[in-house]
Design an enzyme around this catalytic site. Sequence first.
Site, short mmCIF file in Angstrom:
data_model
loop_
_atom_site.label_atom_id
_atom_site.label_comp_id
_atom_site.label_asym_id
_atom_site.label_seq_id
_atom_site.Cartn_x
_atom_site.Cartn_y
_atom_site.Cartn_z
CB CYS A 170 -0.98 -0.04 1.16
SG CYS A 170 -2.37 1.12 0.98
CG HIS A 227 -3.04 -3.53 3.77
ND1 HIS A 227 -2.06 -2.86 4.47
CD2 HIS A 227 -3.75 -2.58 3.10
CE1 HIS A 227 -2.16 -1.57 4.24
NE2 HIS A 227 -3.18 -1.37 3.41
CD GLU A 241 -0.28 -5.85 5.85
OE1 GLU A 241 -0.67 -4.67 5.95
OE2 GLU A 241 -0.03 -6.40 4.75
#
Length: 206
Positions: free
Chosen positions: A83, A184, A186
């Site tokens: 991002c 994202h 994660e």
Amino acid sequence: MSSSSPVVGVLALQGDVREHLVALAEADALARPVRRPEELAEVDALVIPGGESTTMSKLALLFGVMEPLRARVAAGMPVYGTCAGMIMLADKILDGRDDQETVGGIDMVVRRNAFGRQNESFELGVHFAGLPDESRPVHGVFIRAPWVESTGTGVEVLASLRTEAGVDHPVAVRQGNLLATSFHPELTGDHRVHAYFVDLVRAAGN
């Protein structure tokens, strides 16, 4: 560097640092936060997390890590940006502040907030080339996400999304040892993209 467990830092100036540390550990890396040049010097690779790219740029300059990071990138250190991290790795950005600086390294033009504002965030399955079980999409979380407007000839597009206007925009790219995603991974519990990056780090070390 240990080929089995490379040391991967997460730029811990602003953004979702903890989630990346967890995902890297799950991908069998030794993960640690990086804020200062001396900490950057001790890692084999770096993740630049999501957050706010203009703030991250200012803090990188304030903490004295921008120039050492640019030097490490130029020397071939693997870096993964998510991002805001994608914006930081772009050679050129659109809709940025006039004084906004990037680390650079990926020959691409990135548009900030291309998918809309915070209230227009969304989640979508993304087909990401080169992952184990490639047919199973990565769960992409897009939060005020950028997209890639254009790439140079040395950039490999790993994933794209088609907009409502019918235009395909890259949302995951790689150039050499540099990897970037608009989304994202994660935040999802699916650590295949982080494992892909850790494998890239191992290969660079060998």
